[in-house]
Design an enzyme around this catalytic site. Structure first.
Site, PDB file in Angstrom:
ATOM      1  N   LYS A 112       3.336  15.818  -0.645  1.00 15.35           N
ATOM      2  CA  LYS A 112       1.934  15.830  -0.184  1.00 15.35           C
ATOM      3  C   LYS A 112       1.633  17.087   0.643  1.00 15.35           C
ATOM      4  O   LYS A 112       0.512  17.580   0.631  1.00 15.35           O
ATOM      5  CB  LYS A 112       1.625  14.561   0.606  1.00 15.35           C
ATOM      6  CG  LYS A 112       1.693  13.320  -0.278  1.00 15.35           C
ATOM      7  CD  LYS A 112       0.472  12.456  -0.214  1.00 15.35           C
ATOM      8  CE  LYS A 112       0.470  11.548  -1.430  1.00 15.35           C
ATOM      9  NZ  LYS A 112      -0.442  10.473  -1.439  1.00 15.35           N
ATOM     10  N   LYS A 192       3.962  11.826 -11.685  1.00 14.60           N
ATOM     11  CA  LYS A 192       3.714  10.398 -11.523  1.00 14.60           C
ATOM     12  C   LYS A 192       2.212  10.141 -11.677  1.00 14.60           C
ATOM     13  O   LYS A 192       1.402  10.964 -11.230  1.00 14.60           O
ATOM     14  CB  LYS A 192       4.160  10.016 -10.107  1.00 14.60           C
ATOM     15  CG  LYS A 192       3.927   8.596  -9.710  1.00 14.60           C
ATOM     16  CD  LYS A 192       4.227   8.399  -8.231  1.00 14.60           C
ATOM     17  CE  LYS A 192       3.018   8.684  -7.369  1.00 14.60           C
ATOM     18  NZ  LYS A 192       2.477   7.560  -6.624  1.00 14.60           N
ATOM     19  N   LYS A 195      -3.652   8.649  -8.136  1.00 14.67           N
ATOM     20  CA  LYS A 195      -5.106   8.686  -7.948  1.00 14.67           C
ATOM     21  C   LYS A 195      -5.561  10.121  -7.738  1.00 14.67           C
ATOM     22  O   LYS A 195      -6.592  10.530  -8.229  1.00 14.67           O
ATOM     23  CB  LYS A 195      -5.492   7.865  -6.711  1.00 14.67           C
ATOM     24  CG  LYS A 195      -5.073   6.411  -6.766  1.00 14.67           C
ATOM     25  CD  LYS A 195      -5.631   5.677  -5.558  1.00 14.67           C
ATOM     26  CE  LYS A 195      -4.855   4.414  -5.286  1.00 14.67           C
ATOM     27  NZ  LYS A 195      -3.696   4.631  -4.403  1.00 14.67           N
TER      28      LYS A 195
HETATM   29  N1  AQP Z   1       2.762   5.960 -11.070  1.00 13.62           N
HETATM   30  C1  AQP Z   1       3.146   4.840 -10.499  1.00 13.62           C
HETATM   31  N2  AQP Z   1       4.032   4.028 -11.125  1.00 13.62           N
HETATM   32  C2  AQP Z   1       4.419   2.856 -10.546  1.00 13.62           C
HETATM   33  N3  AQP Z   1       3.960   2.423  -9.344  1.00 13.62           N
HETATM   34  C3  AQP Z   1       3.076   3.202  -8.696  1.00 13.62           C
HETATM   35  N4  AQP Z   1       2.440   3.060  -7.513  1.00 13.62           N
HETATM   36  C4  AQP Z   1       1.648   4.146  -7.312  1.00 13.62           C
HETATM   37  N5  AQP Z   1       1.739   4.991  -8.341  1.00 13.62           N
HETATM   38  C5  AQP Z   1       2.626   4.439  -9.228  1.00 13.62           C
HETATM   39  C6  AQP Z   1       2.605   1.932  -6.623  1.00 13.62           C
HETATM   40  O1  AQP Z   1       1.305   1.374  -6.355  1.00 13.62           O
HETATM   41  C7  AQP Z   1       1.295   0.846  -5.044  1.00 13.62           C
HETATM   42  C8  AQP Z   1       0.095   1.354  -4.308  1.00 13.62           C
HETATM   43  O2  AQP Z   1       0.202   2.768  -4.177  1.00 13.62           O
HETATM   44  P1  AQP Z   1      -0.626   3.510  -3.037  1.00 13.62           P
HETATM   45  O3  AQP Z   1      -2.054   3.415  -3.321  1.00 13.62           O
HETATM   46  O4  AQP Z   1      -0.265   2.987  -1.722  1.00 13.62           O
HETATM   47  O5  AQP Z   1      -0.160   4.998  -2.955  1.00 13.62           O
HETATM   48  P2  AQP Z   1       0.556   5.990  -3.862  1.00 13.62           P
HETATM   49  O6  AQP Z   1       1.911   5.534  -4.216  1.00 13.62           O
HETATM   50  O7  AQP Z   1       0.521   7.282  -3.125  1.00 13.62           O
HETATM   51  O8  AQP Z   1      -0.379   5.964  -5.120  1.00 13.62           O
HETATM   52  P3  AQP Z   1      -1.115   7.145  -5.801  1.00 13.62           P
HETATM   53  O9  AQP Z   1      -1.918   6.601  -6.880  1.00 13.62           O
HETATM   54  O10 AQP Z   1      -0.146   8.218  -6.144  1.00 13.62           O
HETATM   55  O11 AQP Z   1      -2.129   7.628  -4.675  1.00 13.62           O
HETATM   56  P4  AQP Z   1      -2.406   9.049  -4.117  1.00 13.62           P
HETATM   57  O12 AQP Z   1      -2.657   9.963  -5.277  1.00 13.62           O
HETATM   58  O13 AQP Z   1      -3.613   8.875  -3.264  1.00 13.62           O
HETATM   59  O14 AQP Z   1      -1.200   9.443  -3.333  1.00 13.62           O
HETATM   60  C9  AQP Z   1       2.614   1.254  -4.373  1.00 13.62           C
HETATM   61  O15 AQP Z   1       3.505   0.153  -4.407  1.00 13.62           O
HETATM   62  C10 AQP Z   1       3.111   2.361  -5.247  1.00 13.62           C
HETATM   63  O16 AQP Z   1       4.521   2.454  -5.238  1.00 13.62           O
END
Ligand code: AQP
Length: 328
Positions: A112, A192, A195
């Site tokens: 990040k 991965k 969002k």
């Molecule tokens: N690509 C993924 N595959 C499997 N699990 C995933 N999770 C996120 N991306 C994947 C799981 O979803 C839950 C919620 O995630 P989060 O919103 O807390 O944050 P994150 O992991 O940072 O998700 P994003 O989508 O990648 O958000 P941004 O882009 O804002 O950082 C968690 O259990 C996560 O493991």
């Protein structure tokens, strides 16, 4: 007594298929077996640049997506992190038991910081401590997450252990629980699904858009021509099949890919059909919920009330253990 389960999701954008397969779909099935608390972690989402005027809608959207995917507020607690003040209070205390070196090893922080070079704030660095506080405040024992969060749960265990050693046994050491689809790659096939990467299919994506995105999604890049055999193990479309298709279809596309019996387009068409079918009722329910923000706020308020009671109790124990609770 059921074990205590805690998990969260950031209101940082559209809930996507990675969040769904890695976390939410599993959460829906766990509510009968565990004492479940699910949190919309809005204070985590402010660690990157964002537009404050959109935050309320994002919180509503994230809650609606979870409810639409099947989380039943009668069977579990759903609330927003900022509605229970003790999260940040406990995070401050936990900051004092973990070293900067531990936090500096977190890969999400490194990723990040690269992604948000102009805003590498202290909150981004201490994010996993707030996450540990989220879990430990409710004495969470089980934390269903995607693979990307495993390192943070390991750190939460370390924090619980260090706190208990220093101040007495208060917290259980939480354990991560992974779904079958613990790491869903983005449609770019490189990162991965996230969002913030715009490489996703949202949980409420309209059918025409699902196909538009799938049809251009990267598969096994070594498979150049229709007659080349492919390797399902490195194909993102195959991973998605494992989340959405029947066992016989999964086997059909696996064998077909290896023998070049099925082309990528046909493989994607089967997947498209299955994703569209599974998401249709979720999208419909989500639209109904978004039109009723008062209902969503009621769910969050009820959840926050329940959580506040548990949190206040834990903080009484913590304040006493660290010696700041007045003795009269
Ligand atoms: N690509 C993924 N595959 C499997 N699990 C995933 N999770 C996120 N991306 C994947 C799981 O979803 C839950 C919620 O995630 P989060 O919103 O807390 O944050 P994150 O992991 O940072 O998700 P994003 O989508 O990648 O958000 P941004 O882009 O804002 O950082 C968690 O259990 C996560 O493991």
């Amino acid at each position: 007594m059921k074990k205590k389960l805690f998990s969260g999701i950031q209101p940082s954008g559209d809930v996507h298929l990675g969040n769904y397969l890695g976390a939410i779909k599993k959460w829906v099935n766990l509510v009968n077996d565990y004492d479940c608390i699910f949190c919309i972690v809005d204070y985590h989402a402010i660690t990157v640049d964002y537009d404050a005027s959109t935050m309320q809608q994002r919180i509503l959207n994230a809650t609606a997506s979870n409810l639409a995917a099947g989380l039943d507020p009668e069977k579990c607690v759903i609330f927003a992190q900022s509605h229970v003040r003790e999260h940040t209070e406990l995070a401050w205390i936990l900051n004092t038991v973990i070293s900067m070196g531990h936090l500096d090893r977190m890969t999400q922080y490194k990723e990040k910081s690269e992604q948000h070079k102009s805003n590498v704030n202290v909150g981004l660095f201490t994010y996993p401590v707030l996450q540990a506080a989220d879990i430990l405040l409710y004495k969470g024992e089980v934390v269903p997450v995607g693979e990307d969060q495993v390192q943070h749960i390991e750190l939460a265990r370390e924090i619980a252990r260090k706190f208990n050693n220093k101040f007495g046994e208060i917290f259980p050491e939480p354990m991560e629980q992974l779904s079958e689809s613990a790491r869903i790659m983005g449609l770019d096939g490189k990162n991965k699904m996230s969002k913030s990467m715009n490489n996703y299919i949202s949980l409420v994506e309209p059918p025409e858009s699902i196909w538009k995105k799938l049809s251009t999604a990267v598969t096994d890049e070594n498979r150049k021509r229709r007659n080349d055999p492919g390797d399902p193990a490195i194909c993102n479309i195959y991973t998605l099949h494992k989340g959405f298709s029947s066992d016989s279809q999964i086997e059909e596309v696996r064998a077909g890919c290896k023998s070049a019996g099925i082309g990528c387009v046909d493989c994607k068409k089967i997947l498209n059909e299955n994703i569209t079918t599974e998401l249709a009722p979720i999208r419909e329910k989500n639209n109904e919920l978004i039109a009723k923000p008062d209902y969503i706020y009621d769910v969050l308020q009820t959840g926050a009330k329940k959580c506040s009671e548990i949190a206040a109790q834990t903080m009484e124990e913590v304040r006493e253990a660290i010696g700041v609770k007045p003795s009269r």
